[in-house]
Scaffold this active site. Structure first.
Site, PDB file in Angstrom:
ATOM      1  CG  HIS A  90      -2.118  -0.609   1.226  1.00 16.99           C
ATOM      2  ND1 HIS A  90      -2.951  -0.598   0.141  1.00 16.99           N
ATOM      3  CD2 HIS A  90      -2.587  -1.712   1.775  1.00 16.99           C
ATOM      4  CE1 HIS A  90      -4.165  -1.397   0.253  1.00 16.99           C
ATOM      5  NE2 HIS A  90      -3.851  -2.164   1.222  1.00 16.99           N
ATOM      6  CB  CYS A 142      -1.914   3.678  -4.265  1.00 16.16           C
ATOM      7  SG  CYS A 142      -2.962   2.413  -4.934  1.00 16.16           S
TER       8      CYS A 142
END
Length: 323
Positions: A90, A142
């Site tokens: 993440h 991301c």
């Protein structure tokens, strides 16, 4: 006899098992890349450190452990050495702490313990490199564009050589590798018992000296880590800073093996092209793969002008074959 240059790597895969943030392909990404580093790029398995959060690795990918591994790699680097960091997990964006930038957001990766590692930390690592060594970061996460603070954009929102567009066509098997800042705050607040929107307060309370430099140093001192001249940092990001990267849970194109869309695209490009490829070619060809697959994420390249056209990971010429 002249000593051969070292090729060193730190590979981090965070799947966040049994949490609301669980991903599926991140550990597969780094294990696949480990094999590629050994078989194609001449890395010694003993010089590759792997950190995963599934219990298979001896070291968990906490913020402190990741930075310790990266520090150790940079500390032993000599001129001519090739350093590589592959992160799959993440990412998030946090409000900028720099003076005069109240509305700007900065990039960070999210280790398994939420001890954020920020663009300032990566800038500091690159600044410590000895002259002649290179440090390539591939971040399949991301908001990864710009993850090395102040690195020059070669391919990205402002510098794109082809127009890329697509629509995500396999949404049932896709999960973005992003944790919203609000969710980061909520999680950290539950651990500290402190209710404030200042993420630095939480991270310093929980991790003290192991927290990011961004939160431990006054903003004016953080600016000292800005790049003043071309350096040897090379960032291949899975997407632009305002985009998400995809975790493919059951992708048809990989025979059902979960993986990150960008990591998988890079592997596909390397398998198709056995000859040496430049950093620019890796990113542009990966963009083409993702476009064909229907993804809206756009990999980017940040580095100096010379490294944009330099061979990805300085692939040994002896392993080069004709296309």
């Amino acid at each position: 006899m002249e000593k051969e240059n070292k090729r060193l790597a730190v590979l981090v895969g965070c799947n966040y098992p049994k949490t609301r943030n669980e991903l599926h392909g991140c550990i597969n990404d780094v294990l696949t890349m480990r094999d590629t580093l050994v078989n194609r790029f001449g890395f010694d398995l003993n010089h590759i450190k792997v950190l995963t959060d599934d219990g298979s690795a001896s070291i968990l990918p906490t913020g402190a452990n990741i930075k310790k591994a990266l520090d150790a790699m940079v500390d032993q680097a000599k001129p001519g050495d090739v350093l590589y960091f592959h992160y799959s997990g993440h990412g998030t964006r946090i409000p900028s702490l720099k003076p005069g930038r109240p509305f700007r957001q900065d990039e960070a990766i999210v280790p398994c313990d939420f001890n954020l590692i920020t663009d300032v930390d990566f800038r500091q690592l690159v600044n410590r490199l000895p002259k002649g060594a290179s440090f390539t970061i591939l971040s399949d996460s991301c908001h990864s564009g710009g993850l090395i603070d102040k690195e020059k954009e070669q391919i990205g929102p402002s510098h794109v050589t082809t127009e890329i567009s697509g629509t995500l066509s396999v949404t049932d098997n896709i999960k973005p590798k992003a944790i919203p800042f609000e969710s980061i705050l909520q999680h950290l607040s539950s651990l500290t018992g402190i209710y404030t929107s200042d993420v630095a307060t939480h991270l310093l309370e929980l991790f003290a000296a192991d927290a990011s430099l961004k939160f431990r140093l006054p903003p004016l001192e953080v600016n000292l880590f800005e790049s003043l001249k071309p350096d040897e940092g090379i960032l291949l990001s899975g997407c632009q800073a305002n985009e998400t990267s995809a975790d493919m849970m059951n992708p048809v194109m990989t025979g059902g093996k979960a993986c990150g869309a960008f990591s998988n695209a890079v592997e596909m490009v390397l398998k198709k092209h056995e000859a040496q490829l430049s950093n620019r070619e890796i990113v542009m060809l990966s963009r083409e793969v993702l476009k064909e697959q229907g993804f809206e994420q756009h990999p980017c390249l940040y580095c100096n002008d010379e490294n944009a056209n330099a061979t990805f990971l300085c692939q040994p010429a002896a392993q080069n074959t004709t296309l």
